[in-house]
Design a protein around this motif. Sequence first.
Motif, mmCIF file in Angstrom:
data_model
loop_
_atom_site.group_PDB
_atom_site.id
_atom_site.type_symbol
_atom_site.label_atom_id
_atom_site.label_comp_id
_atom_site.label_asym_id
_atom_site.label_seq_id
_atom_site.Cartn_x
_atom_site.Cartn_y
_atom_site.Cartn_z
ATOM 1 N N LYS A 1 -5.902 13.222 -14.221
ATOM 2 C CA LYS A 1 -5.828 12.904 -12.797
ATOM 3 C C LYS A 1 -5.274 11.495 -12.637
ATOM 4 O O LYS A 1 -5.473 10.636 -13.499
ATOM 5 C CB LYS A 1 -7.206 13.002 -12.146
ATOM 6 N N VAL A 2 -4.600 11.276 -11.524
ATOM 7 C CA VAL A 2 -4.047 9.954 -11.226
ATOM 8 C C VAL A 2 -4.601 9.495 -9.885
ATOM 9 O O VAL A 2 -4.532 10.224 -8.894
ATOM 10 C CB VAL A 2 -2.509 9.991 -11.184
ATOM 11 N N TYR A 3 -5.169 8.289 -9.871
ATOM 12 C CA TYR A 3 -5.733 7.715 -8.649
ATOM 13 C C TYR A 3 -4.996 6.420 -8.317
ATOM 14 O O TYR A 3 -4.574 5.683 -9.205
ATOM 15 C CB TYR A 3 -7.218 7.416 -8.834
ATOM 16 N N GLY A 4 -4.894 6.132 -7.021
ATOM 17 C CA GLY A 4 -4.255 4.893 -6.603
ATOM 18 C C GLY A 4 -2.747 5.016 -6.594
ATOM 19 O O GLY A 4 -2.176 5.988 -7.096
ATOM 20 N N ASN A 5 -2.091 4.018 -6.050
ATOM 21 C CA ASN A 5 -0.624 4.048 -5.992
ATOM 22 C C ASN A 5 -0.035 2.685 -6.303
ATOM 23 O O ASN A 5 0.970 2.290 -5.736
ATOM 24 C CB ASN A 5 -0.140 4.559 -4.631
ATOM 25 N N GLY A 6 -0.684 1.947 -7.212
ATOM 26 C CA GLY A 6 -0.166 0.642 -7.618
ATOM 27 C C GLY A 6 1.148 0.781 -8.371
ATOM 28 O O GLY A 6 1.556 1.882 -8.758
ATOM 29 N N THR A 7 1.810 -0.333 -8.569
ATOM 30 C CA THR A 7 3.099 -0.305 -9.269
ATOM 31 C C THR A 7 2.920 -0.228 -10.783
ATOM 32 O O THR A 7 3.805 0.261 -11.484
ATOM 33 C CB THR A 7 3.928 -1.559 -8.926
ATOM 34 N N LYS B 1 -2.133 2.279 -10.504
ATOM 35 C CA LYS B 1 -2.094 3.732 -10.603
ATOM 36 C C LYS B 1 -2.918 4.054 -11.852
ATOM 37 O O LYS B 1 -2.509 3.737 -12.981
ATOM 38 C CB LYS B 1 -0.649 4.210 -10.770
ATOM 39 N N THR C 1 0.685 1.128 -14.196
ATOM 40 C CA THR C 1 -0.189 2.222 -14.614
ATOM 41 C C THR C 1 -1.258 1.709 -15.564
ATOM 42 O O THR C 1 -0.945 1.023 -16.544
ATOM 43 C CB THR C 1 0.615 3.341 -15.298
ATOM 44 N N ALA D 1 -8.505 1.458 -8.894
ATOM 45 C CA ALA D 1 -7.488 2.240 -8.193
ATOM 46 C C ALA D 1 -6.928 1.520 -6.971
ATOM 47 O O ALA D 1 -5.901 1.935 -6.418
ATOM 48 C CB ALA D 1 -8.061 3.599 -7.778
ATOM 49 N N CYS D 2 -7.581 0.450 -6.550
ATOM 50 C CA CYS D 2 -7.049 -0.367 -5.440
ATOM 51 C C CYS D 2 -5.855 -1.204 -5.890
ATOM 52 O O CYS D 2 -5.066 -1.660 -5.055
ATOM 53 C CB CYS D 2 -8.129 -1.298 -4.895
#
Length: 273
Positions: free
Chosen positions: A17-23, A51, A25, A47-48
């Motif tokens: 699973k992938v959480y967050g949308n940072g630049t 990613k 990983t 996750a804040c």
Amino acid sequence: MDFLNGEGGIVGALNAKVYGNGTETLVLSHGFGSDQTVWHYILPYLACYFKVVVFDMIFSANVNPQLYNPHRYSKFDSYAEDLICLLDQLNVTSSIYLGHSMSAMIGCIAATHRPHLFKHIILLSGSPRYLNAKGYYGGFKRSDVEMVFKDIKQDYHAWVKNFSPQAVGVNDTASIHEFECSLGRMKPNITLHVAKTVFLSDLRWVLRHVKIPCTIIQSERDFVVPISVAEYMKHKLGDDTKVEILKTKGHLPQLTAYPLLLEVLKRVLHIND
């Protein structure tokens, strides 16, 4: 790796699973007896900023036990191959890797094969060798681990009940219960095989080949990994390796001392609130 050809490939097989949308990983890889839920205290915060990739190791009770091939997973290299394959399937080309317990050395091995895939490796409660050897204190005698194997075979649930509080290391009922549940759900024959792979491994030779910046995070007192192992790893990994000692006990600080762990991770990951 036949399961790669199944529906969802390795991402589906290992429940990634992938959480967050940072630049950037950040990969969180759990250790023996756990599953991806072991990160639940620190995952929302991380996750804040990143990613965050989490997944279940092939031996986890959450994974189809038919996918566990004892011959293949008798060596750490196969776990490292799984990790690289997982990141490739997720189109990850650069990552920060946090590996707990056996996953610490899995990350080190993966980094020797694909160094550009990892920009920083964080080794949480990791060890390259658990058995004592000449000039090296790993924490266990051969007779100790043979007793572990015997206990697993004789009465698995009694062993889980006994081992869980030792590993957790502090009188934290919730954490003991959590670890006991994940370990207890594993198939006894798989647990025994993984235990043998882990406790009989000697991966000290890998450390000198790791050219990625590393940070070692270790509890002051850990039933599974003595603090001297952290200093040994630092020496072998090189002078630019940092060691962070948590003022706590136990092998699973992500459960029992997560505020302390998060404070260290903020520094290591350069997070500014």
